[in-house]
Design an enzyme around this catalytic site. Structure first.
Site, PDB file in Angstrom:
ATOM      1  N   TYR A   1       0.886  -1.203   0.117  1.00 39.21           N
ATOM      2  CA  TYR A   1       0.025  -0.037   0.004  1.00 39.21           C
ATOM      3  C   TYR A   1       1.031   1.258   0.022  1.00 39.21           C
ATOM      4  O   TYR A   1       1.401   1.744   0.996  1.00 39.21           O
ATOM      5  CB  TYR A   1      -0.812   0.063   1.034  1.00 39.21           C
ATOM      6  CG  TYR A   1      -1.718  -1.175   1.273  1.00 39.21           C
ATOM      7  CD1 TYR A   1      -2.005  -2.168   0.145  1.00 39.21           C
ATOM      8  CD2 TYR A   1      -2.304  -1.483   2.347  1.00 39.21           C
ATOM      9  CE1 TYR A   1      -2.750  -3.277   0.455  1.00 39.21           C
ATOM     10  CE2 TYR A   1      -3.024  -2.712   2.873  1.00 39.21           C
ATOM     11  CZ  TYR A   1      -3.200  -3.584   1.591  1.00 39.21           C
ATOM     12  OH  TYR A   1      -3.947  -4.749   1.647  1.00 39.21           O
TER      13      TYR A   1
ATOM     14  N   ASN B   1      -4.446 -14.667   0.792  1.00 39.70           N
ATOM     15  CA  ASN B   1      -4.624 -15.067  -0.412  1.00 39.70           C
ATOM     16  C   ASN B   1      -4.210 -16.761  -0.838  1.00 39.70           C
ATOM     17  O   ASN B   1      -3.886 -17.077  -1.851  1.00 39.70           O
ATOM     18  CB  ASN B   1      -3.930 -14.184  -1.555  1.00 39.70           C
ATOM     19  CG  ASN B   1      -4.467 -12.829  -1.343  1.00 39.70           C
ATOM     20  OD1 ASN B   1      -5.510 -12.616  -1.919  1.00 39.70           O
ATOM     21  ND2 ASN B   1      -3.722 -12.004  -1.095  1.00 39.70           N
TER      22      ASN B   1
ATOM     23  N   PHE C   1     -11.891  -6.657   1.101  1.00 39.29           N
ATOM     24  CA  PHE C   1     -13.021  -6.208   0.257  1.00 39.29           C
ATOM     25  C   PHE C   1     -14.446  -6.247   0.783  1.00 39.29           C
ATOM     26  O   PHE C   1     -15.250  -6.739   0.147  1.00 39.29           O
ATOM     27  CB  PHE C   1     -12.967  -6.720  -1.272  1.00 39.29           C
ATOM     28  CG  PHE C   1     -11.707  -6.464  -2.017  1.00 39.29           C
ATOM     29  CD1 PHE C   1     -10.996  -5.005  -1.809  1.00 39.29           C
ATOM     30  CD2 PHE C   1     -11.433  -7.246  -2.989  1.00 39.29           C
ATOM     31  CE1 PHE C   1     -10.168  -4.797  -2.690  1.00 39.29           C
ATOM     32  CE2 PHE C   1     -10.250  -6.938  -3.768  1.00 39.29           C
ATOM     33  CZ  PHE C   1      -9.716  -5.560  -3.821  1.00 39.29           C
TER      34      PHE C   1
HETATM   35  P1  NAP Z   1     -13.694  -2.224   1.073  1.00 36.45           P
HETATM   36  O1  NAP Z   1     -13.319  -2.116   2.299  1.00 36.45           O
HETATM   37  O2  NAP Z   1     -14.438  -3.227   0.226  1.00 36.45           O
HETATM   38  O3  NAP Z   1     -14.264  -0.876   0.418  1.00 36.45           O
HETATM   39  C1  NAP Z   1     -13.724   0.418   1.070  1.00 36.45           C
HETATM   40  C2  NAP Z   1     -14.299   1.802   0.569  1.00 36.45           C
HETATM   41  O4  NAP Z   1     -15.690   1.694   0.709  1.00 36.45           O
HETATM   42  C3  NAP Z   1     -13.841   2.798   0.924  1.00 36.45           C
HETATM   43  O5  NAP Z   1     -12.445   3.140   0.400  1.00 36.45           O
HETATM   44  C4  NAP Z   1     -14.977   3.834   0.345  1.00 36.45           C
HETATM   45  O6  NAP Z   1     -14.957   4.107  -0.886  1.00 36.45           O
HETATM   46  C5  NAP Z   1     -15.935   2.973   0.791  1.00 36.45           C
HETATM   47  N1  NAP Z   1     -16.598   3.210   2.152  1.00 36.45           N
HETATM   48  C6  NAP Z   1     -16.055   2.704   3.195  1.00 36.45           C
HETATM   49  N2  NAP Z   1     -16.834   3.089   4.378  1.00 36.45           N
HETATM   50  C7  NAP Z   1     -17.990   3.572   3.791  1.00 36.45           C
HETATM   51  C8  NAP Z   1     -19.248   4.118   4.501  1.00 36.45           C
HETATM   52  N3  NAP Z   1     -19.373   4.140   5.542  1.00 36.45           N
HETATM   53  N4  NAP Z   1     -20.120   4.636   3.626  1.00 36.45           N
HETATM   54  C9  NAP Z   1     -19.868   4.854   2.383  1.00 36.45           C
HETATM   55  N5  NAP Z   1     -18.830   4.196   1.647  1.00 36.45           N
HETATM   56  C10 NAP Z   1     -17.825   3.790   2.437  1.00 36.45           C
HETATM   57  O7  NAP Z   1     -12.238  -2.337  -0.106  1.00 36.45           O
HETATM   58  P2  NAP Z   1     -10.916  -2.067   0.562  1.00 36.45           P
HETATM   59  O8  NAP Z   1     -10.402  -0.933   1.420  1.00 36.45           O
HETATM   60  O9  NAP Z   1     -10.059  -2.221  -0.604  1.00 36.45           O
HETATM   61  O10 NAP Z   1     -10.442  -3.485   1.248  1.00 36.45           O
HETATM   62  C11 NAP Z   1     -10.746  -3.566   2.733  1.00 36.45           C
HETATM   63  C12 NAP Z   1      -9.137  -3.649   3.130  1.00 36.45           C
HETATM   64  O11 NAP Z   1      -8.713  -5.155   3.012  1.00 36.45           O
HETATM   65  C13 NAP Z   1      -8.157  -2.857   2.445  1.00 36.45           C
HETATM   66  O12 NAP Z   1      -7.963  -1.569   3.228  1.00 36.45           O
HETATM   67  C14 NAP Z   1      -6.828  -3.720   2.893  1.00 36.45           C
HETATM   68  O13 NAP Z   1      -6.243  -3.284   4.109  1.00 36.45           O
HETATM   69  C15 NAP Z   1      -7.322  -5.061   2.764  1.00 36.45           C
HETATM   70  N6  NAP Z   1      -7.127  -5.731   1.566  1.00 36.45           N
HETATM   71  C16 NAP Z   1      -6.300  -6.901   1.588  1.00 36.45           C
HETATM   72  C17 NAP Z   1      -5.955  -7.591   0.380  1.00 36.45           C
HETATM   73  C18 NAP Z   1      -4.764  -8.711   0.326  1.00 36.45           C
HETATM   74  O14 NAP Z   1      -4.466  -9.048  -0.643  1.00 36.45           O
HETATM   75  N7  NAP Z   1      -4.953  -9.292   1.491  1.00 36.45           N
HETATM   76  C19 NAP Z   1      -6.556  -7.078  -0.922  1.00 36.45           C
HETATM   77  C20 NAP Z   1      -7.244  -5.746  -0.939  1.00 36.45           C
HETATM   78  C21 NAP Z   1      -7.620  -5.481   0.454  1.00 36.45           C
HETATM   79  P3  NAP Z   1     -15.295   5.347  -1.569  1.00 36.45           P
HETATM   80  O15 NAP Z   1     -15.155   6.680  -0.474  1.00 36.45           O
HETATM   81  O16 NAP Z   1     -14.395   5.528  -2.858  1.00 36.45           O
HETATM   82  O17 NAP Z   1     -16.816   5.219  -1.829  1.00 36.45           O
END
Ligand code: NAP
Length: 310
Positions: free
Chosen positions: A59, A158, A206
């Site tokens: 990140y 993963n 996600f």
């Molecule tokens: P996510 O949690 O599915 O979506 C996050 C997005 O949702 C935010 O950036 C924001 O986007 C929106 N959001 C969050 N809270 C909200 C609310 N209360 N109301 C409205 N919109 C809201 O996606 P992610 O951040 O990619 O995934 C979560 C975490 O998983 C990551 O931060 C990372 O730490 C981890 N991750 C790990 C891997 C891995 O390979 N292990 C891969 C991916 C992610 P907007 O403001 O753009 O709408």
């Protein structure tokens, strides 16, 4: 409301609503992020009782870890915060190589410790499996780092079921992080039976399908980051997904809460899951997500959501 849970069989005790930090310093993923907003978001989160942060080297290629390290140092709250990070990717001549070798894991843990300005990492994950290293050997290297006090718990991410079984040959895996949300429920079949049986806590990434399940997008919403190419966000699939989110909206309205809270509460109602790590770009989103702890879903509501997204 404040609540603490233990992550699986580790000694890590956290607020089950954590923060996914890929938008903290993750300039490579989200070109428009502002580090000043990132810092305010982290401070707000800690102030509101959030204490579980999920980051990774990739990140911002170290930048996310650096910002978290700086804010935690400034606030002097290292002992109150549980920091999870991940490593395995290294840059060689501009190319990203995945390496699970014990030597590289030792090196990457040391580099993360430096960027985070700390002498221990609460939870360290092998971010991605490589092709060559036996998985029990990679995890064995993390067990040595755990015994040396550099990490407190061992995670893999993963990993397929087969890779997880190999990784957990000696019973050292504490946490598995994998792609799971209402639009992608494969882990229920492939991974949950094993993780539940072996006391491994599953952390879904996600959780909002990158924002789609958070209830704020409409047919007119457009994206200028990696989401522009994701299948869930394309044409008819995007519209069908938004239609399903309408069912969540009805449940949220009836409970006077938000879709994001309903979605997170549904995950936390699953026996395989102890914690969630929604990402956030604005402090208000973190505050909203923390309100999940006030939401209690009925059996009927859980089943309606299950059916809508099955
Ligand atoms: P996510 O949690 O599915 O979506 C996050 C997005 O949702 C935010 O950036 C924001 O986007 C929106 N959001 C969050 N809270 C909200 C609310 N209360 N109301 C409205 N919109 C809201 O996606 P992610 O951040 O990619 O995934 C979560 C975490 O998983 C990551 O931060 C990372 O730490 C981890 N991750 C790990 C891997 C891995 O390979 N292990 C891969 C991916 C992610 P907007 O403001 O753009 O709408």
């Amino acid at each position: 409301m404040s609540k603490k849970i233990r992550i699986g069989r580790t000694d890590l005790v956290v607020n089950p609503i954590g923060l996914g930090a890929n938008a903290i310093g993750g300039h490579n993923l989200y070109p428009e992020i502002d580090e000043q907003v990132n810092r305010t978001l982290l401070k707000t989160a800690f102030n509101e009782g959030l204490d579980f942060i999920d980051t990774a080297f990739t990140y911002g290629m170290g930048r996310s870890e650096e910002i978290i390290g700086e804010v935690v140092k400034e606030l002097g709250n290292r002992q109150e915060v549980i920091i999870a990070t991940k490593g395995t990717q290294k840059l060689i001549d501009g190319e990203t190589i995945v390496d699970n070798s014990p030597e590289y894991l030792r090196e990457t843990v040391d580099a993360s410790l430096k960027r985070l300005q700390t002498d221990y990492i609460d939870l360290f994950y092998i971010h991605f499996p490589d092709k060559n290293t036996p998985k029990y050997e990679a995890v064995g290297a993390l067990k040595e780092l755990k015994d040396a006090g550099k990490i407190r718990a061992i995670g893999v991410s993963n990993f397929s079921q087969e890779q997880l079984i190999e990784a957990n040959q000696d019973g050292y895996v504490d946490v598995l992080q994998g792609h799971y949300n209402l639009l992608n429920r494969q882990a229920e079949k492939d991974l949950f039976p094993y993780t539940i049986e072996h006391g491994i806590s599953f952390v879904p990434y996600f959780p909002f399908a990158s924002g789609l399940l958070a209830g704020r997008y409409t047919k007119k919403t457009t994206f200028n980051d990696f989401r522009a190419n994701m299948p869930h966000f394309q044409g008819e699939a995007f519209e069908q997904n938004l239609q399903k989110v309408e069912t969540l909206k009805e449940i949220a309205n009836a409970k006077q809460t938000e879709v994001s809270n309903i979605v997170l509460a549904w995950y936390l109602a699953q026996p395989a899951i102890d914690t969630v790590i929604p990402g956030a770009k604005k402090p208000e989103q973190v505050i909203q997500n923390l309100k999940t702890l006030d939401v209690q879903l009925s059996k009927d509501e859980i089943e309606t959501i299950d059916r809508t997204f099955s």
